[in-house]
Design a protein around this motif. Sequence first.
Motif, PDB file in Angstrom:
ATOM      1  N   LEU A  26     -46.825  59.674   0.153  1.00 53.84           N
ATOM      2  CA  LEU A  26     -45.522  59.954   0.768  1.00 53.84           C
ATOM      3  C   LEU A  26     -44.392  59.297  -0.017  1.00 53.84           C
ATOM      4  O   LEU A  26     -43.354  59.902  -0.272  1.00 53.84           O
ATOM      5  N   ALA A  27     -44.591  58.040  -0.389  1.00 52.97           N
ATOM      6  CA  ALA A  27     -43.541  57.295  -1.090  1.00 52.97           C
ATOM      7  C   ALA A  27     -43.282  57.866  -2.475  1.00 52.97           C
ATOM      8  O   ALA A  27     -42.153  57.806  -2.967  1.00 52.97           O
ATOM      9  N   ARG A  28     -44.290  58.418  -3.113  1.00 55.64           N
ATOM     10  CA  ARG A  28     -44.148  58.908  -4.482  1.00 55.64           C
ATOM     11  C   ARG A  28     -43.868  60.406  -4.550  1.00 55.64           C
ATOM     12  O   ARG A  28     -43.671  60.926  -5.629  1.00 55.64           O
ATOM     13  N   SER A  29     -43.854  61.095  -3.424  1.00 53.36           N
ATOM     14  CA  SER A  29     -43.638  62.541  -3.463  1.00 53.36           C
ATOM     15  C   SER A  29     -42.202  62.852  -3.864  1.00 53.36           C
ATOM     16  O   SER A  29     -41.265  62.113  -3.554  1.00 53.36           O
ATOM     17  N   ARG A  30     -42.053  63.934  -4.556  1.00 56.26           N
ATOM     18  CA  ARG A  30     -40.759  64.334  -5.100  1.00 56.26           C
ATOM     19  C   ARG A  30     -39.774  64.657  -3.977  1.00 56.26           C
ATOM     20  O   ARG A  30     -40.107  65.345  -3.024  1.00 56.26           O
ATOM     21  N   TRP A  62     -38.030  63.045   8.720  1.00 55.77           N
ATOM     22  CA  TRP A  62     -38.507  61.669   8.613  1.00 55.77           C
ATOM     23  C   TRP A  62     -39.994  61.650   8.943  1.00 55.77           C
ATOM     24  O   TRP A  62     -40.423  62.113   9.998  1.00 55.77           O
ATOM     25  N   ILE A  63     -40.792  61.083   8.020  1.00 55.29           N
ATOM     26  CA  ILE A  63     -42.243  61.012   8.183  1.00 55.29           C
ATOM     27  C   ILE A  63     -42.636  59.538   8.158  1.00 55.29           C
ATOM     28  O   ILE A  63     -42.300  58.829   7.211  1.00 55.29           O
ATOM     29  N   PRO A  64     -43.340  59.057   9.179  1.00 55.96           N
ATOM     30  CA  PRO A  64     -43.710  57.634   9.205  1.00 55.96           C
ATOM     31  C   PRO A  64     -44.803  57.320   8.189  1.00 55.96           C
ATOM     32  O   PRO A  64     -45.625  58.174   7.861  1.00 55.96           O
ATOM     33  N   PHE A  65     -44.795  56.081   7.675  1.00 54.49           N
ATOM     34  CA  PHE A  65     -45.850  55.645   6.768  1.00 54.49           C
ATOM     35  C   PHE A  65     -47.186  55.538   7.497  1.00 54.49           C
ATOM     36  O   PHE A  65     -48.224  55.889   6.959  1.00 54.49           O
ATOM     37  N   ILE A  66     -47.156  55.039   8.723  1.00 54.68           N
ATOM     38  CA  ILE A  66     -48.385  54.859   9.492  1.00 54.68           C
ATOM     39  C   ILE A  66     -48.639  56.143  10.270  1.00 54.68           C
ATOM     40  O   ILE A  66     -47.829  56.546  11.097  1.00 54.68           O
ATOM     41  N   GLY A  67     -49.729  56.770   9.989  1.00 60.20           N
ATOM     42  CA  GLY A  67     -50.067  58.006  10.676  1.00 60.20           C
ATOM     43  C   GLY A  67     -51.105  58.781   9.887  1.00 60.20           C
ATOM     44  O   GLY A  67     -51.562  58.359   8.826  1.00 60.20           O
ATOM     45  N   ARG A  71     -46.759  65.899   8.585  1.00 59.56           N
ATOM     46  CA  ARG A  71     -45.651  66.564   9.271  1.00 59.56           C
ATOM     47  C   ARG A  71     -44.573  65.558   9.624  1.00 59.56           C
ATOM     48  O   ARG A  71     -44.863  64.393   9.915  1.00 59.56           O
ATOM     49  N   PRO A  72     -43.302  66.003   9.625  1.00 58.93           N
ATOM     50  CA  PRO A  72     -42.239  65.072  10.021  1.00 58.93           C
ATOM     51  C   PRO A  72     -42.311  64.746  11.510  1.00 58.93           C
ATOM     52  O   PRO A  72     -42.595  65.609  12.331  1.00 58.93           O
ATOM     53  N   ARG A  73     -42.068  63.493  11.826  1.00 63.95           N
ATOM     54  CA  ARG A  73     -42.022  63.059  13.223  1.00 63.95           C
ATOM     55  C   ARG A  73     -40.656  63.363  13.825  1.00 63.95           C
ATOM     56  O   ARG A  73     -40.530  63.645  15.003  1.00 63.95           O
ATOM     57  N   HIS A  74     -39.597  63.295  12.991  1.00 61.18           N
ATOM     58  CA  HIS A  74     -38.237  63.600  13.428  1.00 61.18           C
ATOM     59  C   HIS A  74     -37.605  64.553  12.428  1.00 61.18           C
ATOM     60  O   HIS A  74     -37.754  64.379  11.225  1.00 61.18           O
ATOM     61  N   ALA A  75     -36.894  65.540  12.937  1.00 66.43           N
ATOM     62  CA  ALA A  75     -36.107  66.452  12.099  1.00 66.43           C
ATOM     63  C   ALA A  75     -34.669  66.368  12.602  1.00 66.43           C
ATOM     64  O   ALA A  75     -34.374  66.716  13.747  1.00 66.43           O
ATOM     65  N   ILE A  76     -33.783  65.866  11.754  1.00 61.05           N
ATOM     66  CA  ILE A  76     -32.388  65.656  12.131  1.00 61.05           C
ATOM     67  C   ILE A  76     -31.560  66.719  11.435  1.00 61.05           C
ATOM     68  O   ILE A  76     -31.493  66.766  10.214  1.00 61.05           O
TER      69      ILE A  76
END
Length: 129
Positions: A26-30, A62-67, A71-76
């Motif tokens: 997740l952290a390294r994805s483009r 927004w996608i949490p690190f822990i999970g 899929r995004p947990r929040h879509a703003i």
Amino acid sequence: MLTILTDALLAALLLAALMVIRAFALARSRGSVPCRLKVGPSTGPRGWRSGVARYADGELHWIPFIGVLFRPRHAIARRGLTVSARRQIGGGLWAVDCGAVSLAMSEDALTGFLAWLESAPPSAYLDVA
């Protein structure tokens, strides 16, 4: 008895390794930036959750690190989103309050976020029936 404990320990280590690999991916994805999220009026350092933010189709995902899921947990949605406050919270992070949601990110990520908000086409804020 020993094999049950060994199997449980092996399963726990495998799950932990998979979660670390997921967080790294997740952290390294483009197109994603590390970002903390806080929902609600809680104050202080408590309540911040670490994850990544991605811009997609007029929304900030927004996608949490822990999970487990990607899929995004929040879509703003960008439409109608306004920044009501901006402040430095330490550790090189800046927090922005957007209604009931607060986001914390690095100064570079904040510059990108604000540019993303301002770059919406003029028609994006019109409700056309």
